[in-house]
Design a protein around this motif. Structure first.
Motif, PDB file in Angstrom:
ATOM      1  N   MET A   1      57.289   7.047  58.598  1.00  0.00           N
ATOM      2  CA  MET A   1      58.201   6.634  57.528  1.00  0.00           C
ATOM      3  C   MET A   1      57.629   5.472  56.720  1.00  0.00           C
ATOM      4  SD  MET A   1      60.940   8.476  57.335  1.00  0.00           S
ATOM      5  CE  MET A   1      61.884   9.664  58.260  1.00  0.00           C
ATOM      6  N   ALA A   2      56.993   4.526  57.414  1.00  0.00           N
ATOM      7  CA  ALA A   2      56.428   3.379  56.711  1.00  0.00           C
ATOM      8  C   ALA A   2      55.318   3.823  55.764  1.00  0.00           C
ATOM      9  CB  ALA A   2      55.913   2.351  57.716  1.00  0.00           C
ATOM     10  N   ASN A   3      54.485   4.760  56.239  1.00  0.00           N
ATOM     11  CA  ASN A   3      53.414   5.275  55.380  1.00  0.00           C
ATOM     12  C   ASN A   3      53.979   6.045  54.193  1.00  0.00           C
ATOM     13  OD1 ASN A   3      51.405   4.208  56.986  1.00  0.00           O
ATOM     14  ND2 ASN A   3      51.159   6.058  58.195  1.00  0.00           N
ATOM     15  N   LEU A   4      55.046   6.789  54.433  1.00  0.00           N
ATOM     16  CA  LEU A   4      55.683   7.540  53.357  1.00  0.00           C
ATOM     17  C   LEU A   4      56.304   6.580  52.342  1.00  0.00           C
ATOM     18  CD1 LEU A   4      56.351  10.349  52.311  1.00  0.00           C
ATOM     19  CD2 LEU A   4      58.411  10.341  53.732  1.00  0.00           C
ATOM     20  N   ALA A   5      56.885   5.501  52.841  1.00  0.00           N
ATOM     21  CA  ALA A   5      57.452   4.494  51.945  1.00  0.00           C
ATOM     22  C   ALA A   5      56.370   3.908  51.045  1.00  0.00           C
ATOM     23  CB  ALA A   5      58.114   3.383  52.760  1.00  0.00           C
ATOM     24  N   GLU A  10      53.535   3.654  45.673  1.00  0.00           N
ATOM     25  CA  GLU A  10      52.359   3.865  44.826  1.00  0.00           C
ATOM     26  C   GLU A  10      52.671   4.806  43.671  1.00  0.00           C
ATOM     27  OE1 GLU A  10      49.340   2.540  44.828  1.00  0.00           O
ATOM     28  OE2 GLU A  10      49.929   1.176  46.437  1.00  0.00           O
ATOM     29  N   LEU A  11      53.593   5.740  43.900  1.00  0.00           N
ATOM     30  CA  LEU A  11      53.968   6.703  42.872  1.00  0.00           C
ATOM     31  C   LEU A  11      55.040   6.162  41.922  1.00  0.00           C
ATOM     32  CD1 LEU A  11      54.117   9.919  45.098  1.00  0.00           C
ATOM     33  CD2 LEU A  11      52.374   9.384  43.362  1.00  0.00           C
ATOM     34  N   GLY A  12      55.534   4.958  42.212  1.00  0.00           N
ATOM     35  CA  GLY A  12      56.573   4.382  41.376  1.00  0.00           C
ATOM     36  C   GLY A  12      57.965   4.916  41.675  1.00  0.00           C
ATOM     37  N   ARG A  13      58.113   5.601  42.804  1.00  0.00           N
ATOM     38  CA  ARG A  13      59.428   6.141  43.189  1.00  0.00           C
ATOM     39  C   ARG A  13      60.113   5.114  44.091  1.00  0.00           C
ATOM     40  NH1 ARG A  13      57.507  12.192  44.857  1.00  0.00           N
ATOM     41  NH2 ARG A  13      59.651  12.326  45.669  1.00  0.00           N
ATOM     42  N   ASN A  14      60.601   4.059  43.451  1.00  0.00           N
ATOM     43  CA  ASN A  14      61.044   2.877  44.173  1.00  0.00           C
ATOM     44  C   ASN A  14      62.255   3.095  45.056  1.00  0.00           C
ATOM     45  OD1 ASN A  14      58.956   1.674  42.842  1.00  0.00           O
ATOM     46  ND2 ASN A  14      60.220   0.369  41.529  1.00  0.00           N
ATOM     47  N   GLY A  47      57.570  -4.651  54.786  1.00  0.00           N
ATOM     48  CA  GLY A  47      57.633  -5.852  53.966  1.00  0.00           C
ATOM     49  C   GLY A  47      56.680  -5.784  52.787  1.00  0.00           C
ATOM     50  N   GLY A  48      55.469  -5.272  53.037  1.00  0.00           N
ATOM     51  CA  GLY A  48      54.501  -5.125  51.950  1.00  0.00           C
ATOM     52  C   GLY A  48      54.949  -4.124  50.905  1.00  0.00           C
ATOM     53  N   THR A  49      55.523  -3.015  51.365  1.00  0.00           N
ATOM     54  CA  THR A  49      56.001  -1.997  50.437  1.00  0.00           C
ATOM     55  C   THR A  49      57.150  -2.524  49.581  1.00  0.00           C
ATOM     56  OG1 THR A  49      55.342  -0.160  51.862  1.00  0.00           O
ATOM     57  CG2 THR A  49      57.106   0.274  50.277  1.00  0.00           C
ATOM     58  N   LEU A  50      58.089  -3.205  50.202  1.00  0.00           N
ATOM     59  CA  LEU A  50      59.241  -3.733  49.478  1.00  0.00           C
ATOM     60  C   LEU A  50      58.815  -4.800  48.468  1.00  0.00           C
ATOM     61  CD1 LEU A  50      61.629  -3.871  52.544  1.00  0.00           C
ATOM     62  CD2 LEU A  50      61.959  -2.442  50.509  1.00  0.00           C
ATOM     63  N   ASP A  51      57.826  -5.576  48.823  1.00  0.00           N
ATOM     64  CA  ASP A  51      57.272  -6.548  47.879  1.00  0.00           C
ATOM     65  C   ASP A  51      56.663  -5.822  46.681  1.00  0.00           C
ATOM     66  OD1 ASP A  51      56.105  -8.666  46.582  1.00  0.00           O
ATOM     67  OD2 ASP A  51      54.837  -9.295  48.250  1.00  0.00           O
ATOM     68  N   ARG A  52      55.934  -4.741  46.961  1.00  0.00           N
ATOM     69  CA  ARG A  52      55.252  -3.996  45.899  1.00  0.00           C
ATOM     70  C   ARG A  52      56.240  -3.441  44.884  1.00  0.00           C
ATOM     71  NH1 ARG A  52      52.782  -0.613  49.088  1.00  0.00           N
ATOM     72  NH2 ARG A  52      51.332  -2.246  49.690  1.00  0.00           N
ATOM     73  N   ILE A  53      57.426  -3.042  45.337  1.00  0.00           N
ATOM     74  CA  ILE A  53      58.394  -2.469  44.409  1.00  0.00           C
ATOM     75  C   ILE A  53      59.334  -3.527  43.819  1.00  0.00           C
ATOM     76  CG2 ILE A  53      58.292  -0.243  45.586  1.00  0.00           C
ATOM     77  CD1 ILE A  53      61.042  -0.827  46.779  1.00  0.00           C
ATOM     78  N   GLY A  54      59.100  -4.792  44.180  1.00  0.00           N
ATOM     79  CA  GLY A  54      59.861  -5.871  43.578  1.00  0.00           C
ATOM     80  C   GLY A  54      61.151  -6.238  44.274  1.00  0.00           C
ATOM     81  N   ASP A  55      61.388  -5.706  45.476  1.00  0.00           N
ATOM     82  CA  ASP A  55      62.597  -6.048  46.231  1.00  0.00           C
ATOM     83  C   ASP A  55      62.264  -7.240  47.125  1.00  0.00           C
ATOM     84  OD1 ASP A  55      64.940  -6.175  47.650  1.00  0.00           O
ATOM     85  OD2 ASP A  55      65.099  -4.013  47.982  1.00  0.00           O
ATOM     86  N   LEU A  56      62.237  -8.417  46.519  1.00  0.00           N
ATOM     87  CA  LEU A  56      61.736  -9.603  47.209  1.00  0.00           C
ATOM     88  C   LEU A  56      62.630 -10.045  48.358  1.00  0.00           C
ATOM     89  CD1 LEU A  56      60.373 -11.771  44.254  1.00  0.00           C
ATOM     90  CD2 LEU A  56      59.289  -9.890  45.506  1.00  0.00           C
ATOM     91  N   ASP A  57      63.954  -9.898  48.211  1.00  0.00           N
ATOM     92  CA  ASP A  57      64.852 -10.318  49.278  1.00  0.00           C
ATOM     93  C   ASP A  57      64.656  -9.454  50.530  1.00  0.00           C
ATOM     94  OD1 ASP A  57      65.928 -12.332  47.752  1.00  0.00           O
ATOM     95  OD2 ASP A  57      67.643 -11.132  47.063  1.00  0.00           O
ATOM     96  N   ALA A  58      64.594  -8.145  50.335  1.00  0.00           N
ATOM     97  CA  ALA A  58      64.403  -7.242  51.480  1.00  0.00           C
ATOM     98  C   ALA A  58      63.017  -7.430  52.095  1.00  0.00           C
ATOM     99  CB  ALA A  58      64.605  -5.792  51.046  1.00  0.00           C
ATOM    100  N   SER A  59      62.030  -7.668  51.248  1.00  0.00           N
ATOM    101  CA  SER A  59      60.683  -7.916  51.744  1.00  0.00           C
ATOM    102  C   SER A  59      60.647  -9.182  52.587  1.00  0.00           C
ATOM    103  CB  SER A  59      59.706  -8.045  50.574  1.00  0.00           C
ATOM    104  OG  SER A  59      58.414  -8.358  51.031  1.00  0.00           O
TER     105      SER A  59
END
Length: 217
Positions: A1-5, A10-14, A47-59
């Motif tokens: 799931m983490a890899n899929l996230a 990367e595809l912009g499907r936030n 955490g890295g994925t959530l940061d990448r999509i701009g969800d700083l609180d969740a990250s």
């Protein structure tokens, strides 16, 4: 799931990335247990994925939990604790929680020194982020010194790594590497003369010359 996230990010499907990160964390905590080392790695990935999509609180929440678990594990992985502390510190910086960020950056610096990992790429990135923090604090002199230090570390890492790369890959690596160049140049705007100008341009020229040197090898 983490890899899929991460793939969705990367595809912009936030929205899908966010959902997969949450599900990956839930499954890890339910399957391995909330304190299992595998769970910690999933938390860091999420955490890295959530940061990448701009969800700083969740990250920040994911990285904070990973940091707590790494501290609690007491398994001698000092560099791992430092890495998590650096991630949380930068997220706090970007959320304008500067005093908390400064404390964590200081802790991470101490941990890097203890573990002998001050030259690690993540430590270099943290130094560049710490320079930004000091700039936000208004401490321009300390920001300048931290930025120069980050540039020097980044050059050393590039020199070591690029030797084994073809020319095209070395150029791409140089373009993507951590840099405090923009910060250093910004700091010169109100200082048109003096030692800072000389040291900044020496740093900039050294970085550019390094790329040319690697191309010539």
């Amino acid at each position: 799931m983490a890899n899929l996230a991460a793939a969705f990010a990367e595809l912009g499907r936030n929205d899908e990335a966010r959902a997969m990160a949450a599900e990956g964390r839930r499954l890890a905590e339910a399957g391995w247990g909330p304190e299992n080392p595998e769970t910690v790695q999933i938390l860091e990935s999420c955490g890295g994925t959530l940061d990448r999509i701009g969800d700083l609180d969740a990250s920040r929440d994911a990285w904070n939990q990973a940091l707590k678990l790494r501290r609690k594990a007491d398994d001698g992985n000092v560099a791992g604790i430092a890495f998590c502390a650096e991630r949380v510190a930068d997220l706090l910086r970007r959320g304008d929680r500067l005093a908390e960020a400064a404390r964590l950056f200081a802790e991470a610096d101490s941990l890097r020194a203890r573990s002998g990992t001050t030259g690690a790429p993540a430590a270099t990135e943290a130094q560049a982020n710490r320079a930004l923090l000091l700039f936000q604090h208004g401490d321009r002199s300390s920001a300048f010194e931290a930025g120069l230090s980050a540039e020097q570390r980044a050059r050393e890492h590039f020199r070591t790594t690029a030797q084994a790369m073809p020319e095209r890959e070395a150029l791409l690596f140089s373009a993507a590497r951590v840099t405090s160049r923009d910060l250093l140049l910004t700091l010169l705007e109100d200082r048109p003369g003096g030692a800072e100008v000389r040291r900044t341009w020496e740093s900039v020229m050294a970085s550019r010359a390094l790329v040319l040197d690697e191309m010539a090898i």
